[in-house]
Design a protein around this motif. Structure first.
Motif, mmCIF file in Angstrom:
data_model
loop_
_atom_site.group_PDB
_atom_site.id
_atom_site.type_symbol
_atom_site.label_atom_id
_atom_site.label_comp_id
_atom_site.label_asym_id
_atom_site.label_seq_id
_atom_site.Cartn_x
_atom_site.Cartn_y
_atom_site.Cartn_z
ATOM 1 N N ALA A 1 -9.855 24.995 57.523
ATOM 2 C CA ALA A 1 -9.172 23.945 56.814
ATOM 3 C C ALA A 1 -7.982 24.080 56.421
ATOM 4 O O ALA A 1 -6.918 23.439 56.427
ATOM 5 C CB ALA A 1 -10.331 23.280 55.848
ATOM 6 N N ILE A 2 -7.902 25.477 55.776
ATOM 7 C CA ILE A 2 -6.625 26.080 55.458
ATOM 8 C C ILE A 2 -5.660 26.241 56.414
ATOM 9 O O ILE A 2 -4.526 25.770 56.356
ATOM 10 C CB ILE A 2 -7.081 27.669 54.531
ATOM 11 C CG1 ILE A 2 -7.719 27.462 53.203
ATOM 12 C CG2 ILE A 2 -5.629 28.206 54.340
ATOM 13 C CD1 ILE A 2 -8.331 28.559 52.730
ATOM 14 N N MET A 3 -5.951 26.769 57.396
ATOM 15 C CA MET A 3 -5.145 26.824 58.609
ATOM 16 C C MET A 3 -4.535 25.672 59.182
ATOM 17 O O MET A 3 -3.374 25.561 59.470
ATOM 18 C CB MET A 3 -5.722 27.910 59.591
ATOM 19 C CG MET A 3 -6.166 29.121 59.017
ATOM 20 S SD MET A 3 -4.760 29.859 58.197
ATOM 21 C CE MET A 3 -3.626 30.051 59.496
ATOM 22 N N ARG A 4 -5.387 24.568 58.958
ATOM 23 C CA ARG A 4 -4.845 23.388 59.609
ATOM 24 C C ARG A 4 -4.206 22.448 58.293
ATOM 25 O O ARG A 4 -3.975 21.435 58.728
ATOM 26 C CB ARG A 4 -6.180 22.309 60.138
ATOM 27 C CG ARG A 4 -6.771 22.703 61.349
ATOM 28 C CD ARG A 4 -8.044 21.867 61.816
ATOM 29 N NE ARG A 4 -8.868 21.443 60.670
ATOM 30 C CZ ARG A 4 -9.950 22.080 60.404
ATOM 31 N NH1 ARG A 4 -10.412 23.012 61.229
ATOM 32 N NH2 ARG A 4 -10.846 21.487 59.509
ATOM 33 N N GLY A 5 -4.117 23.092 57.351
ATOM 34 C CA GLY A 5 -3.278 22.269 56.307
ATOM 35 C C GLY A 5 -4.104 21.114 55.470
ATOM 36 O O GLY A 5 -3.602 20.323 54.759
ATOM 37 N N GLU A 6 -5.608 21.371 55.764
ATOM 38 C CA GLU A 6 -6.343 20.326 55.095
ATOM 39 C C GLU A 6 -6.957 20.774 53.707
ATOM 40 O O GLU A 6 -7.719 20.058 53.069
ATOM 41 C CB GLU A 6 -7.598 19.998 56.154
ATOM 42 C CG GLU A 6 -6.903 19.383 57.249
ATOM 43 C CD GLU A 6 -8.058 19.182 58.349
ATOM 44 O OE1 GLU A 6 -9.248 19.637 58.160
ATOM 45 O OE2 GLU A 6 -7.986 18.577 59.499
ATOM 46 N N LEU A 7 -6.775 21.969 53.242
ATOM 47 C CA LEU A 7 -7.235 22.494 52.133
ATOM 48 C C LEU A 7 -6.272 23.531 51.674
ATOM 49 O O LEU A 7 -5.641 24.101 52.351
ATOM 50 C CB LEU A 7 -8.827 23.320 52.323
ATOM 51 C CG LEU A 7 -9.538 23.916 51.317
ATOM 52 C CD1 LEU A 7 -10.051 22.453 50.610
ATOM 53 C CD2 LEU A 7 -10.631 24.658 51.971
ATOM 54 N N THR A 8 -6.014 23.477 50.229
ATOM 55 C CA THR A 8 -5.085 24.126 49.687
ATOM 56 C C THR A 8 -5.673 25.432 48.968
ATOM 57 O O THR A 8 -6.757 25.448 48.557
ATOM 58 C CB THR A 8 -4.126 23.366 48.579
ATOM 59 O OG1 THR A 8 -4.909 23.164 47.605
ATOM 60 C CG2 THR A 8 -3.649 22.142 49.248
ATOM 61 N N ALA A 9 -4.707 26.594 48.693
ATOM 62 C CA ALA A 9 -5.146 27.751 47.895
ATOM 63 C C ALA A 9 -5.856 27.400 46.662
ATOM 64 O O ALA A 9 -6.763 27.713 46.229
ATOM 65 C CB ALA A 9 -4.148 28.475 47.953
ATOM 66 N N GLU A 10 -5.443 26.201 46.009
ATOM 67 C CA GLU A 10 -5.748 25.597 44.519
ATOM 68 C C GLU A 10 -6.992 25.184 44.812
ATOM 69 O O GLU A 10 -7.968 25.398 43.726
ATOM 70 C CB GLU A 10 -4.785 24.724 43.957
ATOM 71 C CG GLU A 10 -3.533 25.433 43.779
ATOM 72 C CD GLU A 10 -2.395 25.542 44.937
ATOM 73 O OE1 GLU A 10 -2.640 24.690 45.818
ATOM 74 O OE2 GLU A 10 -1.627 26.406 44.860
ATOM 75 N N GLU A 11 -7.421 24.714 45.943
ATOM 76 C CA GLU A 11 -8.988 24.313 46.078
ATOM 77 C C GLU A 11 -9.999 25.303 46.269
ATOM 78 O O GLU A 11 -11.293 25.041 46.219
ATOM 79 C CB GLU A 11 -9.014 23.031 47.199
ATOM 80 C CG GLU A 11 -8.136 21.972 47.008
ATOM 81 C CD GLU A 11 -7.948 21.084 47.953
ATOM 82 O OE1 GLU A 11 -8.660 20.137 48.038
ATOM 83 O OE2 GLU A 11 -7.345 21.218 48.949
ATOM 84 N N ILE A 12 -9.523 26.653 46.516
ATOM 85 C CA ILE A 12 -10.403 27.665 46.836
ATOM 86 C C ILE A 12 -10.705 28.055 45.476
ATOM 87 O O ILE A 12 -9.927 28.950 44.858
ATOM 88 C CB ILE A 12 -9.809 28.753 47.731
ATOM 89 C CG1 ILE A 12 -9.502 27.969 49.169
ATOM 90 C CG2 ILE A 12 -10.890 29.597 47.701
ATOM 91 C CD1 ILE A 12 -10.629 27.593 50.078
#
Length: 188
Positions: free
Chosen positions: A162-173
């Motif tokens: 999801a991070i690599m697809r731009g669907e999840l941000t670093a802040e959400e981890i």
């Protein structure tokens, strides 16, 4: 006055020796990772060469050798990150057997490739940072039951995708994310 001169010469000689030892040590590190040899405990070099070659943005910021050096550090650990993927994986797989072990080994191998090939990029380009690595390692080691550790591996793999697809941000981890998704105790 003569005593001060002798002490100054001894200190200078000492500093010179320390500098020489440091330079020899650093040269040894460079020749190890800068040579054509590739560590046996790191996945195929060709995979990472391909990952480097397809990322023109990273090539502007980092040499191929710098990228490969970070790959090796990811798997083997370093002075900055003492536990590498190669040391973490057996701890994650501990207590697993049968189909769970087989699935976890495959998931761990694929996850290591996905994370390392992105994390090894220059800081200005990469989507996966060291804080994420630390959190993910803690999450995987905090789950006690083998089947739940496999579930944690799969959740982290899903998040990496999801991070690599731009669907999840670093802040959400975050800790909270994994406490909720994996039912981990607070301050795991």
């Amino acid at each position: 006055m003569i005593l001060n001169s002798v002490l100054l010469m001894k200190c200078s000689a000492w500093r010179g020796m320390v500098f020489l030892v440091l330079m020899i040590s650093l040269a040894g590190c460079q020749s190890l990772t800068g040579s054509n040899t590739w560590p046996d405990d790191v996945p195929e070099r060709g995979f990472f060469l391909n990952a480097y070659e397809v990322d023109a943005e990273n090539q502007q910021e980092q040499t191929q050798q710098q990228y490969l050096n970070w790959i090796i550090r990811f798997y083997q650990g370093s002075e900055l990150m003492s536990t590498g993927w190669n040391e973490l994986t057996p701890a994650v797989l501990m207590g697993m057997s049968g189909e769970t072990l087989t699935a976890a080994e495959k998931e761990s191998s694929e996850l290591g490739l996905a994370i390392s090939s992105e994390w090894a990029k220059d800081n200005s380009v990469r989507e996966i940072n060291t804080a994420m690595l630390s959190l993910w390692g803690t999450v995987m080691l905090s789950v006690e039951q083998p089947e739940e550790r496999l579930r944690a591996l799969r959740q982290i793999a899903s998040d990496v995708d999801a991070i690599m697809r731009g669907e999840l941000t670093a802040e959400e981890i975050s800790d909270e994310r994994y406490m909720t998704l994996l039912d981990l105790p607070e301050f795991f």
